[in-house]
Write a protein that holds these residues in place. Structure first.
Motif: not given
Length: 216
Positions: A49-51, A199-216
């Protein structure tokens, strides 16, 4: 070499010639079983996902009652460097000790939507940089009380995993169905995150990509 031994080698020569191939096949098969065995303990199932975006997240965990499903919605937002330190309740702190040398403080917020009886204790939060380095939240490194639970409120009754088969009934959860939590963690001074991992237990985890600088 006696005639009997010569005969044995002659009768089994084709099997002996095939033995190295058989060993390679068996070895590869065994490695496949090992890989399958270890797979649930590796971080291999990313929910991308994204931030700022609320995202569905589901994984499994095992307690004394068997395998259970954890299901919630969450969003990571407001990832900032060098924030004012806050305590476990999110209250800004004026007086505090020094950070460990060569480190930098980062802060983010997690929005959570979940059934109040859903077990959410023990989550992990980490930052990831472009080189693949991962720095995980470790509250013991902070010179103030930030609380051990990164994904739950500190002042509510939160559900816990079942530790024993015949446990006494616990107090009902008072955690609201939707809430936000401030999370602070240390990283190396030269660390610049490109993603947040939860995350809690592997193997599943959430990855939130940061937006370009200034859009966090």
């Amino acid at each position: 070499m006696g005639e009997g031994r010569v005969g044995w080698w002659r009768r089994n020569r084709w099997g002996l010639l095939a033995l190295p191939v058989v060993l390679v096949v068996v070895g590869a098969s065994g490695w496949g079983r090992v890989a399958t065995f270890w797979l649930p303990y590796e971080m291999v199932d990313s929910v991308d996902t994204e931030v700022g975006r609320m995202t569905d997240f589901t994984d499994d965990y095992v307690d004394a009652g068997g395998t259970r499903e954890r299901s919630l919605r969450m969003a990571v937002r407001n990832v900032v460097a060098d924030p004012q330190p806050v305590d476990v309740a999110g209250v800004p702190l004026e007086v505090l000790g020094e950070l460990p040398g060569g480190t930098r403080l980062w802060q983010l917020e997690i929005d959570v939507e979940a059934d109040p009886e859903m077990v959410l204790g023990g989550c992990h939060v980490a930052l990831v940089d472009a080189a693949g380095r991962v720095t995980e939240r470790d509250a013991t490194l902070l010179p103030w009380d930030a609380g051990w639970d990164a994904c739950q409120l500190h002042d509510t009754v939160n559900p816990m995993a079942q530790l024993f088969v015949d446990e006494p009934e616990r107090d009902p959860s008072t955690r609201p169905p939707a809430y936000s939590k401030v999370v602070q963690l240390l990283a190396a001074a030269d660390f610049e995150p490109v993603a947040v991992r939860v995350w809690w237990e592997p193997p599943t985890f959430l990855t939130a990509q940061l937006l370009p600088a200034g859009g966090r």
